[in-house]
Design a protein around this motif. Structure first.
Motif, mmCIF file in Angstrom:
data_model
loop_
_atom_site.group_PDB
_atom_site.id
_atom_site.type_symbol
_atom_site.label_atom_id
_atom_site.label_comp_id
_atom_site.label_asym_id
_atom_site.label_seq_id
_atom_site.Cartn_x
_atom_site.Cartn_y
_atom_site.Cartn_z
ATOM 1 N N CYS A 231 66.182 99.588 68.420
ATOM 2 C CA CYS A 231 66.894 99.672 67.221
ATOM 3 C C CYS A 231 68.083 100.795 67.208
ATOM 4 O O CYS A 231 69.175 100.615 66.821
ATOM 5 C CB CYS A 231 66.266 100.105 65.874
ATOM 6 S SG CYS A 231 65.235 98.723 65.306
ATOM 7 N N GLU B 49 71.781 92.428 69.657
ATOM 8 C CA GLU B 49 71.757 91.384 68.747
ATOM 9 C C GLU B 49 71.025 90.415 68.574
ATOM 10 O O GLU B 49 70.741 89.579 67.675
ATOM 11 C CB GLU B 49 73.156 90.894 68.536
ATOM 12 C CG GLU B 49 74.437 91.778 68.259
ATOM 13 C CD GLU B 49 74.234 92.301 67.074
ATOM 14 O OE1 GLU B 49 74.033 91.809 66.015
ATOM 15 O OE2 GLU B 49 74.447 93.579 66.908
ATOM 16 N N GLU C 212 68.000 88.556 67.806
ATOM 17 C CA GLU C 212 66.868 88.561 67.023
ATOM 18 C C GLU C 212 65.476 88.113 67.423
ATOM 19 O O GLU C 212 64.380 88.625 66.841
ATOM 20 C CB GLU C 212 67.157 87.726 65.704
ATOM 21 C CG GLU C 212 68.183 88.171 64.808
ATOM 22 C CD GLU C 212 68.156 89.618 64.175
ATOM 23 O OE1 GLU C 212 66.767 89.943 63.677
ATOM 24 O OE2 GLU C 212 68.821 90.509 63.982
ATOM 25 N N HIS D 273 63.832 91.435 68.700
ATOM 26 C CA HIS D 273 63.416 91.964 67.728
ATOM 27 C C HIS D 273 62.009 91.461 67.173
ATOM 28 O O HIS D 273 61.152 92.303 67.068
ATOM 29 C CB HIS D 273 64.297 92.261 66.725
ATOM 30 C CG HIS D 273 63.770 92.988 65.362
ATOM 31 N ND1 HIS D 273 64.239 94.414 65.393
ATOM 32 C CD2 HIS D 273 63.050 92.846 64.417
ATOM 33 C CE1 HIS D 273 63.744 95.103 64.506
ATOM 34 N NE2 HIS D 273 63.114 93.838 63.753
ATOM 35 N N ARG D 274 61.875 90.275 66.866
ATOM 36 C CA ARG D 274 60.856 89.489 66.351
ATOM 37 C C ARG D 274 59.399 89.633 67.412
ATOM 38 O O ARG D 274 58.475 89.746 66.964
ATOM 39 C CB ARG D 274 61.177 88.072 66.010
ATOM 40 C CG ARG D 274 62.162 88.086 64.688
ATOM 41 C CD ARG D 274 62.397 86.830 64.380
ATOM 42 N NE ARG D 274 63.132 86.943 63.214
ATOM 43 C CZ ARG D 274 64.018 85.935 62.747
ATOM 44 N NH1 ARG D 274 64.348 85.064 63.732
ATOM 45 N NH2 ARG D 274 64.592 86.252 61.572
ATOM 46 N N GLY E 32 60.990 94.059 58.328
ATOM 47 C CA GLY E 32 62.222 94.224 59.148
ATOM 48 C C GLY E 32 62.809 93.122 60.150
ATOM 49 O O GLY E 32 64.057 92.762 60.425
ATOM 50 N N GLU F 63 64.473 87.890 55.685
ATOM 51 C CA GLU F 63 65.779 87.579 55.549
ATOM 52 C C GLU F 63 66.566 88.664 54.499
ATOM 53 O O GLU F 63 67.738 89.002 54.789
ATOM 54 C CB GLU F 63 66.371 86.340 55.358
ATOM 55 C CG GLU F 63 67.228 85.622 56.385
ATOM 56 C CD GLU F 63 67.678 86.395 57.715
ATOM 57 O OE1 GLU F 63 68.762 86.969 57.754
ATOM 58 O OE2 GLU F 63 67.005 86.407 58.619
ATOM 59 N N HIS G 120 67.691 92.230 55.333
ATOM 60 C CA HIS G 120 68.367 92.073 56.718
ATOM 61 C C HIS G 120 69.173 93.476 56.787
ATOM 62 O O HIS G 120 69.202 94.195 57.836
ATOM 63 C CB HIS G 120 69.344 90.896 57.024
ATOM 64 C CG HIS G 120 70.240 91.015 58.158
ATOM 65 N ND1 HIS G 120 69.574 90.867 59.401
ATOM 66 C CD2 HIS G 120 71.151 91.232 58.548
ATOM 67 C CE1 HIS G 120 70.474 91.211 60.403
ATOM 68 N NE2 HIS G 120 71.643 91.332 59.820
ATOM 69 N N ASP G 121 69.799 93.752 55.604
ATOM 70 C CA ASP G 121 70.527 95.030 55.359
ATOM 71 C C ASP G 121 69.631 96.306 55.976
ATOM 72 O O ASP G 121 70.362 97.297 56.248
ATOM 73 C CB ASP G 121 71.222 94.985 54.412
ATOM 74 C CG ASP G 121 72.279 93.902 53.952
ATOM 75 O OD1 ASP G 121 72.680 93.333 55.033
ATOM 76 O OD2 ASP G 121 72.779 93.829 52.828
ATOM 77 N N GLU H 14 67.179 96.306 58.141
ATOM 78 C CA GLU H 14 66.468 96.030 59.263
ATOM 79 C C GLU H 14 66.240 97.208 59.784
ATOM 80 O O GLU H 14 64.807 97.460 60.447
ATOM 81 C CB GLU H 14 67.176 94.931 59.825
ATOM 82 C CG GLU H 14 66.292 94.782 61.327
ATOM 83 C CD GLU H 14 67.051 93.543 62.023
ATOM 84 O OE1 GLU H 14 66.707 93.476 63.328
ATOM 85 O OE2 GLU H 14 67.991 92.729 61.546
#
Length: 128
Positions: free
Chosen positions: A21, A39, A41, A44-45, A85, A89, A92-93, A95
């Protein structure tokens, strides 16, 4: 020993989430490869799922003579924030803060649990 390994792994994966992050976006300005990693995802997941799984395995294990309810609450909140996070969805802002706070809570919970376990083991050994 398995218990300490789970806590160390939990700390390692939580720190990986923090690095993903914070550091990757900074490195993205220097190299396009880091930008793609920052970037992505899926990364991240996967990190969130592995970190959550390790925490669940660690904190689900009963440890004799140890009270874990407070640490389980902290770890549960950390897992929930990481999952939100990574997968919600609508959030998302938020996260990055959700992931950072969740990962920091997990680092703290794993660290405190490992410390309690070591103290418990030392106390048990001194009685022998």
């Amino acid at each position: 020993m398995k218990t300490l390994l789970l806590d160390r792994s939990g700390i390692l994966f939580s720190v990986a989430c923090i690095i993903h992050c914070l550091a990757l976006p900074l490195l993205a300005t220097a190299t396009p490869l880091f930008g793609a990693l920052a970037e992505n995802e899926d990364i991240h997941r996967v990190l969130a799922l592995v970190t959550a799984l390790v925490a669940i395995l660690a904190f689900a294990r009963p440890i004799p003579n140890m009270k874990l309810s407070g640490l389980r609450l902290i770890a549960g909140l950390g897992v929930a924030l990481l999952i939100c996070g990574a997968f919600v969805e609508a959030l998302h802002d938020f996260e990055t803060p959700l992931t950072l706070i969740g990962a920091l809570l997990l680092v703290a919970a794993h660290f405190l649990r490992a410390r309690q376990l070591r103290q418990n083991m030392e106390g048990h050994l001194s009685k022998v």
